[in-house]
Structure formats: C-alpha cells, structure tokens
Design a protein around this motif. Sequence first.
Motif, PDB file in Angstrom:
ATOM      1  N   ILE A  88       6.843   5.050   4.661  1.00 22.61           N
ATOM      2  CA  ILE A  88       6.500   3.898   3.818  1.00 22.61           C
ATOM      3  C   ILE A  88       5.376   3.031   4.409  1.00 22.61           C
ATOM      4  O   ILE A  88       5.134   1.925   3.949  1.00 22.61           O
ATOM      5  N   LYS A  89       4.665   3.564   5.380  1.00 17.29           N
ATOM      6  CA  LYS A  89       3.671   2.771   6.099  1.00 17.29           C
ATOM      7  C   LYS A  89       2.471   2.345   5.254  1.00 17.29           C
ATOM      8  O   LYS A  89       1.701   1.479   5.673  1.00 17.29           O
ATOM      9  N   HIS A  90       2.302   2.936   4.083  1.00 14.21           N
ATOM     10  CA  HIS A  90       1.188   2.537   3.220  1.00 14.21           C
ATOM     11  C   HIS A  90       1.569   1.400   2.271  1.00 14.21           C
ATOM     12  O   HIS A  90       0.743   0.943   1.487  1.00 14.21           O
ATOM     13  N   ILE A  91       2.808   0.958   2.372  1.00 15.07           N
ATOM     14  CA  ILE A  91       3.300  -0.125   1.516  1.00 15.07           C
ATOM     15  C   ILE A  91       3.287  -1.434   2.287  1.00 15.07           C
ATOM     16  O   ILE A  91       3.591  -1.473   3.476  1.00 15.07           O
ATOM     17  N   GLY A  92       2.934  -2.497   1.606  1.00 15.22           N
ATOM     18  CA  GLY A  92       2.883  -3.808   2.239  1.00 15.22           C
ATOM     19  C   GLY A  92       4.222  -4.219   2.828  1.00 15.22           C
ATOM     20  O   GLY A  92       5.276  -3.914   2.264  1.00 15.22           O
TER      21      GLY A  92
END
Length: 214
Positions: A76-80
């Motif tokens: 989920i590292k691409h999510i704020g």
Amino acid sequence: MNKEKRYKILSLFSEKNPNPKTELIFSSDFELLLSVMLSAKSTDLIVNKTTKILFQIANTPESILLLGVEGLKNYIKHIGLYNMKALNIINTSFLIITKHKGKIPKNRNELESFPGVGRKTANIILNILFKKKTIAVDTHVFRVSNRTNFAKGKNVKEVEKKLNKVVPSIFKLKIHFWFVLHGRYICTARKFKCNICLVYKFCEFKEKKFNIFL
C-alpha cells in the motif's frame, strides 16, 4: 433551498441513476472495510489498483495479520498516509478476529472503535453492507451540498446533520453516492461543468455558468 427544489434534484438523480454504487472494487465485507480505510486522502482509482494486487495475497483478517505491518506497507506504499493506514489495518484485523468472530459489526460504536475508522467510514459501511440510511459526508458531498445550497454547513458534521434533516427517507440510502459521483465528475472543485449538469436548473450556485465548458 426549499424542499421542493431538493425533491426535484433528488428525483432527477434517481431517474438518471436509480442504483448508484461505490466505485471501490470489493468482493467481501472485509475487503470493503479495508478499501474504505485506504481511501482516506486517496482516490478510488489508486485504491482499486492497490487492492487488486493486495487482495490476491491477503483479503481476510487472518491473512492480513500474517503480512504484518511492514509486509502490508509494501503493498500500500503508493497510497497516502500508508504508514498509519498499515498500522490501523493490522490492529483492526486483530480486533475483528478477537472481538467480532471475524465479522464486520453492524453497530456504529463498534465500527468506530476500530483504529482508523471514523464516522464517515462507519457511515459508508453501515450504508453499503447493512442498508442503513446513513449519509457519509466526504469532500465531494460537502462541496456539492454547500455549492448548490442544498445543505450548507461549515464542516462535515454540520452538513451531515442538515442532510439527515432535509433529505426524504426514500432518498437517504443513495444520496451519498449521487453526490459523490456528481462532485467527482460534474461539480468538481475547480472546473465545474455546468453545461452538462443534470440539476443546473435547480442549483443555487451564484457563479454557475451554462457555457463554462464545451
């Protein structure tokens, strides 16, 4: 705005889109909860791209726990705000297993006891999964409500209270989705598209312009 205008606006939305749905992609109650938690400060598009991969690996409280915080972060590292969201999801998964026998609770207080689950998220879960007539107020609902003069308020709490007061019961289950979609694609934050607005005639936005976009 008077009640006649409000009724006409909601009737138009109902005629155009009688069965509005969230744009989040999910196949279980738990997947929806995670998707809504991830959607805070993020777009549904990014969330769906993320969960398409994540849910192939882990889509139950047990499998999420097996990933651990660091393992979940990788997906989920691409999510704020992914660091905090990963921790909240792990802790929520633990509580669902230990306190709720692996099921998503139907009670608002129990939902809001989960880390990272506030009133808006609880309203969405209660509405979609349990068909409760709750009205979640996100940035789109807040903007459309205020801009059109449908339900004005200085904050989301005020707008939600006003919506619950003025929206007829027959429309309460669906108004959130109508306003979200309208705010996302038509009554956007900057380039509002009055020329293709379904409710232009009844909107009380002082700066509306029919030919703003062609």
